[in-house]
Design an enzyme around this catalytic site. Sequence first.
Site, PDB file in Angstrom:
ATOM      1  N   HIS A   1      26.035 -20.210 -14.036  1.00  0.00           N
ATOM      2  CA  HIS A   1      26.637 -21.394 -14.625  1.00  0.00           C
ATOM      3  C   HIS A   1      26.053 -21.737 -15.998  1.00  0.00           C
ATOM      4  O   HIS A   1      26.752 -22.309 -16.837  1.00  0.00           O
ATOM      5  CB  HIS A   1      26.475 -22.593 -13.688  1.00  0.00           C
ATOM      6  CG  HIS A   1      27.312 -22.507 -12.450  1.00  0.00           C
ATOM      7  ND1 HIS A   1      27.207 -21.471 -11.547  1.00  0.00           N
ATOM      8  CD2 HIS A   1      28.287 -23.324 -11.964  1.00  0.00           C
ATOM      9  CE1 HIS A   1      28.072 -21.670 -10.554  1.00  0.00           C
ATOM     10  NE2 HIS A   1      28.734 -22.780 -10.785  1.00  0.00           N
TER      11      HIS A   1
ATOM     12  N   LYS B   1      28.012 -33.457  -5.344  1.00  0.00           N
ATOM     13  CA  LYS B   1      28.011 -33.508  -6.806  1.00  0.00           C
ATOM     14  C   LYS B   1      29.385 -33.974  -7.266  1.00  0.00           C
ATOM     15  O   LYS B   1      30.403 -33.403  -6.878  1.00  0.00           O
ATOM     16  CB  LYS B   1      27.732 -32.130  -7.398  1.00  0.00           C
ATOM     17  CG  LYS B   1      26.273 -31.792  -7.589  1.00  0.00           C
ATOM     18  CD  LYS B   1      26.188 -30.500  -8.387  1.00  0.00           C
ATOM     19  CE  LYS B   1      24.775 -30.087  -8.670  1.00  0.00           C
ATOM     20  NZ  LYS B   1      24.738 -28.823  -9.443  1.00  0.00           N
TER      21      LYS B   1
ATOM     22  N   GLU C   1      32.141 -17.558  -6.658  1.00  0.00           N
ATOM     23  CA  GLU C   1      31.143 -18.464  -6.083  1.00  0.00           C
ATOM     24  C   GLU C   1      30.577 -17.895  -4.773  1.00  0.00           C
ATOM     25  O   GLU C   1      29.404 -18.123  -4.452  1.00  0.00           O
ATOM     26  CB  GLU C   1      31.759 -19.846  -5.842  1.00  0.00           C
ATOM     27  CG  GLU C   1      32.212 -20.565  -7.113  1.00  0.00           C
ATOM     28  CD  GLU C   1      31.065 -21.173  -7.912  1.00  0.00           C
ATOM     29  OE1 GLU C   1      29.888 -21.007  -7.522  1.00  0.00           O
ATOM     30  OE2 GLU C   1      31.349 -21.828  -8.941  1.00  0.00           O
TER      31      GLU C   1
ATOM     32  N   HIS D   1      29.058 -22.258 -18.334  1.00  0.00           N
ATOM     33  CA  HIS D   1      29.447 -23.568 -18.871  1.00  0.00           C
ATOM     34  C   HIS D   1      29.621 -23.505 -20.387  1.00  0.00           C
ATOM     35  O   HIS D   1      30.500 -24.189 -20.937  1.00  0.00           O
ATOM     36  CB  HIS D   1      28.415 -24.622 -18.507  1.00  0.00           C
ATOM     37  CG  HIS D   1      28.507 -25.076 -17.081  1.00  0.00           C
ATOM     38  ND1 HIS D   1      27.592 -25.948 -16.523  1.00  0.00           N
ATOM     39  CD2 HIS D   1      29.391 -24.789 -16.086  1.00  0.00           C
ATOM     40  CE1 HIS D   1      27.921 -26.171 -15.247  1.00  0.00           C
ATOM     41  NE2 HIS D   1      28.999 -25.474 -14.975  1.00  0.00           N
TER      42      HIS D   1
ATOM     43  N   ARG E   1      30.927 -50.412  -6.697  1.00  0.00           N
ATOM     44  CA  ARG E   1      29.576 -49.855  -6.571  1.00  0.00           C
ATOM     45  C   ARG E   1      29.427 -48.837  -5.441  1.00  0.00           C
ATOM     46  O   ARG E   1      28.318 -48.530  -5.023  1.00  0.00           O
ATOM     47  CB  ARG E   1      28.522 -50.969  -6.413  1.00  0.00           C
ATOM     48  CG  ARG E   1      28.426 -51.868  -7.631  1.00  0.00           C
ATOM     49  CD  ARG E   1      27.140 -52.676  -7.619  1.00  0.00           C
ATOM     50  NE  ARG E   1      27.043 -53.478  -8.823  1.00  0.00           N
ATOM     51  CZ  ARG E   1      27.388 -54.772  -8.907  1.00  0.00           C
ATOM     52  NH1 ARG E   1      27.868 -55.392  -7.843  1.00  0.00           N
ATOM     53  NH2 ARG E   1      27.256 -55.417 -10.035  1.00  0.00           N
TER      54      ARG E   1
ATOM     55  N   ARG F   1      17.965 -26.357  -5.209  1.00  0.00           N
ATOM     56  CA  ARG F   1      19.409 -26.453  -5.399  1.00  0.00           C
ATOM     57  C   ARG F   1      19.849 -25.951  -6.769  1.00  0.00           C
ATOM     58  O   ARG F   1      20.985 -25.509  -6.943  1.00  0.00           O
ATOM     59  CB  ARG F   1      19.882 -27.901  -5.188  1.00  0.00           C
ATOM     60  CG  ARG F   1      21.396 -28.034  -5.246  1.00  0.00           C
ATOM     61  CD  ARG F   1      21.910 -29.384  -4.788  1.00  0.00           C
ATOM     62  NE  ARG F   1      23.350 -29.435  -4.893  1.00  0.00           N
ATOM     63  CZ  ARG F   1      24.107 -30.449  -4.476  1.00  0.00           C
ATOM     64  NH1 ARG F   1      23.545 -31.499  -3.904  1.00  0.00           N
ATOM     65  NH2 ARG F   1      25.419 -30.415  -4.615  1.00  0.00           N
TER      66      ARG F   1
ATOM     67  N   GLU G   1      18.910 -31.785  -6.654  1.00  0.00           N
ATOM     68  CA  GLU G   1      18.629 -30.685  -7.582  1.00  0.00           C
ATOM     69  C   GLU G   1      17.316 -30.841  -8.320  1.00  0.00           C
ATOM     70  O   GLU G   1      17.230 -30.673  -9.538  1.00  0.00           O
ATOM     71  CB  GLU G   1      19.788 -30.547  -8.583  1.00  0.00           C
ATOM     72  CG  GLU G   1      19.936 -29.141  -9.120  1.00  0.00           C
ATOM     73  CD  GLU G   1      21.226 -28.949  -9.921  1.00  0.00           C
ATOM     74  OE1 GLU G   1      21.120 -28.779 -11.142  1.00  0.00           O
ATOM     75  OE2 GLU G   1      22.300 -28.959  -9.313  1.00  0.00           O
TER      76      GLU G   1
ATOM     77  N   ASN H   1      23.199 -22.829  -9.492  1.00  0.00           N
ATOM     78  CA  ASN H   1      23.773 -22.749 -10.836  1.00  0.00           C
ATOM     79  C   ASN H   1      23.671 -21.341 -11.435  1.00  0.00           C
ATOM     80  O   ASN H   1      23.900 -21.164 -12.634  1.00  0.00           O
ATOM     81  CB  ASN H   1      23.082 -23.756 -11.761  1.00  0.00           C
ATOM     82  CG  ASN H   1      23.409 -25.188 -11.391  1.00  0.00           C
ATOM     83  OD1 ASN H   1      24.564 -25.543 -11.191  1.00  0.00           O
ATOM     84  ND2 ASN H   1      22.381 -26.020 -11.268  1.00  0.00           N
TER      85      ASN H   1
ATOM     86  N   LYS I   1      25.204 -23.067   1.456  1.00  0.00           N
ATOM     87  CA  LYS I   1      25.180 -24.264   0.608  1.00  0.00           C
ATOM     88  C   LYS I   1      24.580 -25.447   1.366  1.00  0.00           C
ATOM     89  O   LYS I   1      23.773 -26.217   0.817  1.00  0.00           O
ATOM     90  CB  LYS I   1      26.606 -24.590   0.155  1.00  0.00           C
ATOM     91  CG  LYS I   1      26.713 -25.853  -0.717  1.00  0.00           C
ATOM     92  CD  LYS I   1      26.752 -25.532  -2.185  1.00  0.00           C
ATOM     93  CE  LYS I   1      26.769 -26.783  -3.056  1.00  0.00           C
ATOM     94  NZ  LYS I   1      28.040 -27.027  -3.725  1.00  0.00           N
TER      95      LYS I   1
ATOM     96  N   HIS J   1      37.057 -21.992 -13.811  1.00  0.00           N
ATOM     97  CA  HIS J   1      35.609 -22.166 -13.658  1.00  0.00           C
ATOM     98  C   HIS J   1      34.963 -20.928 -13.034  1.00  0.00           C
ATOM     99  O   HIS J   1      33.950 -20.417 -13.531  1.00  0.00           O
ATOM    100  CB  HIS J   1      35.318 -23.404 -12.808  1.00  0.00           C
ATOM    101  CG  HIS J   1      33.871 -23.581 -12.480  1.00  0.00           C
ATOM    102  ND1 HIS J   1      32.912 -23.819 -13.446  1.00  0.00           N
ATOM    103  CD2 HIS J   1      33.207 -23.535 -11.301  1.00  0.00           C
ATOM    104  CE1 HIS J   1      31.724 -23.913 -12.872  1.00  0.00           C
ATOM    105  NE2 HIS J   1      31.869 -23.754 -11.570  1.00  0.00           N
TER     106      HIS J   1
END
Length: 343
Positions: free
Chosen positions: A232, A131, A173, A236, A109, A225, A221, A229, A211, A249
Amino acid sequence: MTVQIKLPDTTYDIIIDKLSKISIDKKVVVVTNPTIADLHLDYLLSKLDIKDLSVVKIPDGEQYKTLSTIEDILEHCFEHKLNRSSLLIAFGGGVIGDMTGFTASLYQRGIDFIQIPTTLLAQVDASVGGKTGVNNKFGKNLIGAFHQPRAVYIDSSFLTTLPKREFSAGVAEIVKMAVCFNKDFFEWLEQNDLRDSKNIDIAIQKSVETKAWVVSQDEKEKGLRAALNYGHTFGHVIENETKYEKYLHGEAVGIGICMANALSVKLGIMTKDEQSRVKTLLERYDIPTTYEIKDVEDFYDHFFLDKKALDSKIKFILAVGIGDCKITDEISKSDVIDILKEF
Protein backbone atom coordinates in the site's frame (compact mmCIF):
# COMPACT_ATOMS: atom_id res chain seq x y z
CA MET A 1 -18.77 -20.10 9.41
CA THR A 2 -18.32 -17.37 12.02
CA VAL A 3 -15.09 -15.55 12.82
CA GLN A 4 -15.02 -13.34 15.91
CA ILE A 5 -13.04 -10.19 16.55
CA LYS A 6 -12.39 -9.48 20.23
CA LEU A 7 -11.26 -5.97 21.11
CA PRO A 8 -10.95 -4.10 24.41
CA ASP A 9 -14.16 -2.13 23.83
CA THR A 10 -16.20 -4.43 21.60
CA THR A 11 -16.61 -7.93 20.20
CA TYR A 12 -18.37 -8.72 16.95
CA ASP A 13 -18.98 -11.58 14.55
CA ILE A 14 -18.06 -11.95 10.90
CA ILE A 15 -20.57 -14.38 9.41
CA ILE A 16 -19.37 -16.08 6.22
CA ASP A 17 -22.45 -17.74 4.70
CA LYS A 18 -25.54 -17.14 2.61
CA LEU A 19 -27.30 -14.06 3.92
CA SER A 20 -30.00 -15.00 6.43
CA LYS A 21 -32.84 -12.90 7.84
CA ILE A 22 -31.66 -9.81 9.71
CA SER A 23 -34.16 -8.26 12.13
CA ILE A 24 -33.52 -4.77 13.50
CA ASP A 25 -36.01 -2.85 15.63
CA LYS A 26 -34.74 0.66 15.00
CA LYS A 27 -34.34 3.22 12.21
CA VAL A 28 -31.96 1.99 9.54
CA VAL A 29 -30.38 3.59 6.47
CA VAL A 30 -28.85 1.40 3.78
CA VAL A 31 -25.96 3.13 2.01
CA THR A 32 -25.23 1.79 -1.46
CA ASN A 33 -24.60 2.93 -5.04
CA PRO A 34 -26.77 2.65 -8.18
CA THR A 35 -24.76 -0.26 -9.61
CA ILE A 36 -25.12 -2.45 -6.50
CA ALA A 37 -28.72 -1.33 -6.01
CA ASP A 38 -29.71 -2.49 -9.51
CA LEU A 39 -28.00 -5.84 -9.05
CA HIS A 40 -28.67 -6.80 -5.43
CA LEU A 41 -30.85 -4.36 -3.47
CA ASP A 42 -34.06 -6.37 -3.90
CA TYR A 43 -32.28 -9.47 -2.58
CA LEU A 44 -30.96 -7.55 0.43
CA LEU A 45 -34.36 -6.02 1.22
CA SER A 46 -35.92 -9.49 1.13
CA LYS A 47 -33.55 -10.47 3.95
CA LEU A 48 -34.17 -7.41 6.13
CA ASP A 49 -36.93 -7.32 8.72
CA ILE A 50 -36.89 -3.62 9.55
CA LYS A 51 -39.89 -1.39 10.29
CA ASP A 52 -38.31 1.95 9.43
CA LEU A 53 -35.83 1.69 6.57
CA SER A 54 -34.60 4.07 3.89
CA VAL A 55 -31.93 3.82 1.19
CA VAL A 56 -29.41 6.42 0.11
CA LYS A 57 -27.50 5.89 -3.14
CA ILE A 58 -24.18 7.63 -3.62
CA PRO A 59 -22.10 7.79 -6.83
CA ASP A 60 -20.03 4.73 -7.73
CA GLY A 61 -16.25 5.09 -7.70
CA GLU A 62 -13.15 5.91 -5.67
CA GLN A 63 -13.19 9.50 -6.97
CA TYR A 64 -16.40 10.08 -4.97
CA LYS A 65 -14.82 8.95 -1.69
CA THR A 66 -14.82 12.51 -0.37
CA LEU A 67 -16.10 14.69 2.45
CA SER A 68 -18.70 16.05 0.03
CA THR A 69 -20.24 12.59 -0.32
CA ILE A 70 -20.16 12.14 3.47
CA GLU A 71 -22.18 15.36 3.72
CA ASP A 72 -24.78 13.87 1.36
CA ILE A 73 -25.13 10.72 3.50
CA LEU A 74 -25.35 12.79 6.69
CA GLU A 75 -28.03 14.98 5.13
CA HIS A 76 -30.10 11.88 4.34
CA CYS A 77 -29.70 10.70 7.94
CA PHE A 78 -30.85 14.05 9.34
CA GLU A 79 -33.77 14.26 6.92
CA HIS A 80 -34.93 10.82 8.09
CA LYS A 81 -34.49 11.83 11.74
CA LEU A 82 -32.06 9.12 12.80
CA ASN A 83 -31.11 9.15 16.46
CA ARG A 84 -28.27 7.70 18.52
CA SER A 85 -29.83 4.23 18.56
CA SER A 86 -30.22 4.16 14.76
CA LEU A 87 -28.02 2.12 12.47
CA LEU A 88 -26.41 2.31 9.03
CA ILE A 89 -25.86 -0.63 6.70
CA ALA A 90 -22.93 -0.47 4.28
CA PHE A 91 -24.00 -2.40 1.17
CA GLY A 92 -21.29 -2.38 -1.47
CA GLY A 93 -17.54 -2.49 -1.89
CA GLY A 94 -14.71 -0.95 0.07
CA VAL A 95 -15.60 2.63 -0.87
CA ILE A 96 -19.16 2.22 0.41
CA GLY A 97 -17.92 0.49 3.58
CA ASP A 98 -15.31 3.14 4.35
CA MET A 99 -17.73 6.03 3.85
CA THR A 100 -20.65 4.42 5.69
CA GLY A 101 -18.43 3.60 8.66
CA PHE A 102 -17.02 7.12 8.70
CA THR A 103 -20.51 8.63 8.53
CA ALA A 104 -21.58 6.36 11.41
CA SER A 105 -18.61 7.56 13.46
CA LEU A 106 -19.67 11.19 12.92
CA TYR A 107 -23.46 11.13 13.17
CA GLN A 108 -24.43 12.42 16.63
CA ARG A 109 -20.89 11.50 17.74
CA GLY A 110 -21.22 7.88 16.74
CA ILE A 111 -23.89 5.31 15.89
CA ASP A 112 -23.73 1.61 14.97
CA PHE A 113 -23.26 0.24 11.48
CA ILE A 114 -23.21 -3.15 9.79
CA GLN A 115 -21.05 -4.23 6.87
CA ILE A 116 -22.54 -6.31 4.04
CA PRO A 117 -19.69 -6.27 1.49
CA THR A 118 -20.40 -7.17 -2.14
CA THR A 119 -16.89 -7.12 -3.67
CA LEU A 120 -14.09 -9.58 -3.06
CA LEU A 121 -11.74 -6.86 -1.85
CA ALA A 122 -14.27 -5.69 0.72
CA GLN A 123 -15.10 -9.25 1.81
CA VAL A 124 -11.50 -10.30 2.47
CA ASP A 125 -10.16 -7.01 3.78
CA ALA A 126 -11.94 -3.65 3.82
CA SER A 127 -15.08 -4.68 5.71
CA VAL A 128 -13.14 -6.14 8.64
CA GLY A 129 -11.35 -4.11 11.28
CA GLY A 130 -13.10 -0.75 11.57
CA LYS A 131 -10.93 1.47 9.39
CA THR A 132 -13.13 4.18 7.90
CA GLY A 133 -12.42 7.34 5.98
CA VAL A 134 -12.20 9.36 2.79
CA ASN A 135 -9.55 10.64 0.40
CA ASN A 136 -8.49 14.19 -0.37
CA LYS A 137 -6.05 15.83 -2.78
CA PHE A 138 -3.13 15.03 -0.46
CA GLY A 139 -3.69 11.28 -0.39
CA LYS A 140 -5.81 8.26 0.37
CA ASN A 141 -7.78 7.76 3.60
CA LEU A 142 -6.08 10.70 5.28
CA ILE A 143 -9.38 11.78 6.88
CA GLY A 144 -11.12 9.10 8.92
CA ALA A 145 -11.63 7.22 12.15
CA PHE A 146 -11.41 3.77 13.68
CA HIS A 147 -15.06 2.78 14.11
CA GLN A 148 -15.81 -0.92 14.39
CA PRO A 149 -18.94 -2.40 12.78
CA ARG A 150 -21.51 -4.19 14.91
CA ALA A 151 -21.35 -7.18 12.56
CA VAL A 152 -20.09 -8.22 9.12
CA TYR A 153 -22.09 -10.48 6.80
CA ILE A 154 -20.09 -12.03 3.97
CA ASP A 155 -22.12 -13.76 1.24
CA SER A 156 -19.93 -14.88 -1.65
CA SER A 157 -22.94 -15.21 -3.97
CA PHE A 158 -22.67 -11.45 -4.53
CA LEU A 159 -19.42 -12.13 -6.37
CA THR A 160 -21.25 -13.80 -9.30
CA THR A 161 -21.98 -10.35 -10.76
CA LEU A 162 -18.55 -8.89 -9.98
CA PRO A 163 -16.60 -7.72 -13.05
CA LYS A 164 -13.38 -9.62 -13.71
CA ARG A 165 -11.18 -6.62 -12.87
CA GLU A 166 -12.92 -6.13 -9.52
CA PHE A 167 -12.49 -9.81 -8.69
CA SER A 168 -8.78 -9.64 -9.51
CA ALA A 169 -8.39 -6.52 -7.37
CA GLY A 170 -9.68 -8.54 -4.43
CA VAL A 171 -7.26 -11.37 -5.17
CA ALA A 172 -4.39 -8.91 -4.68
CA GLU A 173 -5.47 -8.41 -1.06
CA ILE A 174 -5.70 -12.19 -0.56
CA VAL A 175 -2.15 -12.58 -1.88
CA LYS A 176 -1.07 -9.79 0.50
CA MET A 177 -2.37 -11.72 3.52
CA ALA A 178 -0.69 -14.95 2.44
CA VAL A 179 2.72 -13.42 1.67
CA CYS A 180 2.84 -11.55 4.98
CA PHE A 181 1.44 -14.15 7.35
CA ASN A 182 0.89 -17.63 5.95
CA LYS A 183 3.29 -19.53 3.70
CA ASP A 184 1.00 -22.60 3.60
CA PHE A 185 -1.87 -20.43 2.40
CA PHE A 186 0.35 -18.92 -0.30
CA GLU A 187 1.31 -22.38 -1.53
CA TRP A 188 -2.39 -23.35 -1.52
CA LEU A 189 -3.10 -20.27 -3.67
CA GLU A 190 -0.43 -21.36 -6.13
CA GLN A 191 -2.16 -24.74 -6.50
CA ASN A 192 -5.84 -23.70 -6.58
CA ASP A 193 -7.92 -21.51 -8.91
CA LEU A 194 -9.89 -18.87 -7.03
CA ARG A 195 -12.37 -18.60 -9.89
CA ASP A 196 -13.82 -21.86 -8.55
CA SER A 197 -16.60 -21.03 -6.06
CA LYS A 198 -15.46 -23.63 -3.50
CA ASN A 199 -11.93 -22.28 -3.57
CA ILE A 200 -12.95 -18.66 -3.21
CA ASP A 201 -14.99 -19.52 -0.11
CA ILE A 202 -11.90 -21.14 1.43
CA ALA A 203 -9.75 -18.12 0.49
CA ILE A 204 -12.27 -15.68 1.98
CA GLN A 205 -12.36 -17.63 5.22
CA LYS A 206 -8.56 -17.84 5.51
CA SER A 207 -8.16 -14.14 4.70
CA VAL A 208 -10.80 -13.06 7.22
CA GLU A 209 -9.29 -15.29 9.92
CA THR A 210 -5.90 -13.70 9.25
CA LYS A 211 -7.25 -10.15 9.32
CA ALA A 212 -9.28 -10.84 12.48
CA TRP A 213 -6.21 -12.28 14.22
CA VAL A 214 -4.16 -9.19 13.35
CA VAL A 215 -6.85 -6.64 14.27
CA SER A 216 -7.60 -8.38 17.58
CA GLN A 217 -3.96 -7.83 18.57
CA ASP A 218 -3.59 -4.29 17.24
CA GLU A 219 -6.86 -2.45 16.62
CA LYS A 220 -5.43 1.00 15.93
CA GLU A 221 -2.33 0.13 13.95
CA LYS A 222 0.31 0.83 16.57
CA GLY A 223 2.41 -2.13 15.42
CA LEU A 224 1.48 -5.47 13.82
CA ARG A 225 -1.60 -4.20 11.95
CA ALA A 226 0.62 -1.92 9.87
CA ALA A 227 1.83 -5.09 8.13
CA LEU A 228 -1.56 -5.21 6.37
CA ASN A 229 -0.35 -2.17 4.42
CA TYR A 230 2.12 -4.37 2.49
CA GLY A 231 2.02 -3.04 -1.07
CA HIS A 232 0.00 0.00 0.00
CA THR A 233 2.87 2.43 0.65
CA PHE A 234 3.75 2.31 -3.05
CA GLY A 235 0.20 1.63 -4.20
CA HIS A 236 -1.30 4.73 -2.57
CA VAL A 237 1.20 6.95 -4.41
CA ILE A 238 0.23 5.27 -7.69
CA GLU A 239 -3.45 5.85 -6.98
CA ASN A 240 -2.81 9.50 -6.10
CA GLU A 241 -0.66 10.11 -9.17
CA THR A 242 -3.33 8.63 -11.44
CA LYS A 243 -6.15 10.49 -9.63
CA TYR A 244 -7.87 7.23 -8.60
CA GLU A 245 -9.06 6.78 -12.19
CA LYS A 246 -6.63 4.42 -13.92
CA TYR A 247 -6.30 1.62 -11.34
CA LEU A 248 -8.65 -0.08 -8.93
CA HIS A 249 -7.30 -0.10 -5.36
CA GLY A 250 -6.33 -3.77 -5.53
CA GLU A 251 -4.56 -3.25 -8.85
CA ALA A 252 -2.45 -0.45 -7.38
CA VAL A 253 -1.71 -2.71 -4.39
CA GLY A 254 -0.58 -5.45 -6.78
CA ILE A 255 1.93 -3.08 -8.36
CA GLY A 256 2.93 -1.88 -4.90
CA ILE A 257 3.57 -5.46 -3.79
CA CYS A 258 5.95 -5.91 -6.71
CA MET A 259 7.77 -2.66 -5.85
CA ALA A 260 8.04 -3.68 -2.19
CA ASN A 261 9.33 -7.12 -3.18
CA ALA A 262 11.99 -5.56 -5.40
CA LEU A 263 13.14 -3.63 -2.33
CA SER A 264 13.11 -6.84 -0.24
CA VAL A 265 15.31 -8.56 -2.83
CA LYS A 266 17.73 -5.62 -2.87
CA LEU A 267 17.97 -5.82 0.93
CA GLY A 268 18.54 -9.58 0.83
CA ILE A 269 15.42 -10.61 2.75
CA MET A 270 13.62 -12.18 -0.21
CA THR A 271 15.03 -14.34 -2.99
CA LYS A 272 14.48 -13.62 -6.67
CA ASP A 273 12.65 -16.93 -6.93
CA GLU A 274 10.21 -15.89 -4.18
CA GLN A 275 9.78 -12.52 -5.87
CA SER A 276 8.99 -14.28 -9.14
CA ARG A 277 6.46 -16.62 -7.50
CA VAL A 278 4.49 -13.70 -6.07
CA LYS A 279 4.53 -11.87 -9.40
CA THR A 280 3.43 -15.00 -11.26
CA LEU A 281 0.51 -15.50 -8.87
CA LEU A 282 -0.64 -11.91 -9.32
CA GLU A 283 -0.35 -12.11 -13.11
CA ARG A 284 -2.42 -15.30 -13.17
CA TYR A 285 -5.38 -13.08 -12.31
CA ASP A 286 -4.33 -10.25 -14.68
CA ILE A 287 -3.33 -8.01 -11.80
CA PRO A 288 -0.91 -5.34 -13.12
CA THR A 289 2.65 -5.70 -11.87
CA THR A 290 4.41 -2.83 -13.68
CA TYR A 291 4.12 0.95 -13.61
CA GLU A 292 5.96 3.73 -15.41
CA ILE A 293 7.25 6.30 -12.92
CA LYS A 294 7.66 9.62 -14.72
CA ASP A 295 9.48 11.51 -11.94
CA VAL A 296 11.30 9.38 -9.37
CA GLU A 297 11.95 12.23 -6.91
CA ASP A 298 8.35 13.38 -7.04
CA PHE A 299 7.14 9.80 -6.48
CA TYR A 300 9.45 9.53 -3.46
CA ASP A 301 8.20 12.84 -2.02
CA HIS A 302 4.63 11.53 -2.18
CA PHE A 303 5.51 8.91 0.45
CA PHE A 304 5.61 11.66 3.08
CA LEU A 305 1.92 12.45 2.60
CA ASP A 306 1.03 8.92 3.63
CA LYS A 307 -0.30 8.17 7.12
CA LYS A 308 2.53 5.65 7.53
CA ALA A 309 5.19 8.37 7.31
CA LEU A 310 6.19 9.43 10.82
CA ASP A 311 8.61 12.17 11.83
CA SER A 312 9.99 12.47 8.29
CA LYS A 313 10.60 8.72 8.12
CA ILE A 314 8.80 6.43 5.69
CA LYS A 315 7.45 3.20 7.11
CA PHE A 316 7.86 0.31 4.67
CA ILE A 317 6.25 -3.10 5.01
CA LEU A 318 8.54 -5.65 3.41
CA ALA A 319 8.09 -9.35 2.80
CA VAL A 320 10.68 -11.57 4.46
CA GLY A 321 10.59 -14.48 2.10
CA ILE A 322 7.03 -15.82 1.80
CA GLY A 323 4.98 -16.07 4.97
CA ASP A 324 6.66 -13.39 7.06
CA CYS A 325 7.19 -9.65 6.94
CA LYS A 326 8.88 -6.75 8.68
CA ILE A 327 7.89 -3.16 9.36
CA THR A 328 10.78 -0.72 9.13
CA ASP A 329 11.51 2.98 8.76
CA GLU A 330 15.24 2.45 8.39
CA ILE A 331 15.45 2.12 4.59
CA SER A 332 17.85 4.61 3.02
CA LYS A 333 16.55 6.99 0.38
CA SER A 334 19.20 5.77 -2.07
CA ASP A 335 17.96 2.16 -1.81
CA VAL A 336 14.37 3.25 -2.42
CA ILE A 337 15.36 5.51 -5.32
CA ASP A 338 17.27 2.62 -6.93
CA ILE A 339 14.10 0.51 -6.86
CA LEU A 340 11.92 3.32 -8.18
CA LYS A 341 14.33 3.74 -11.10
CA GLU A 342 13.62 0.12 -12.05
CA PHE A 343 9.99 1.14 -12.68
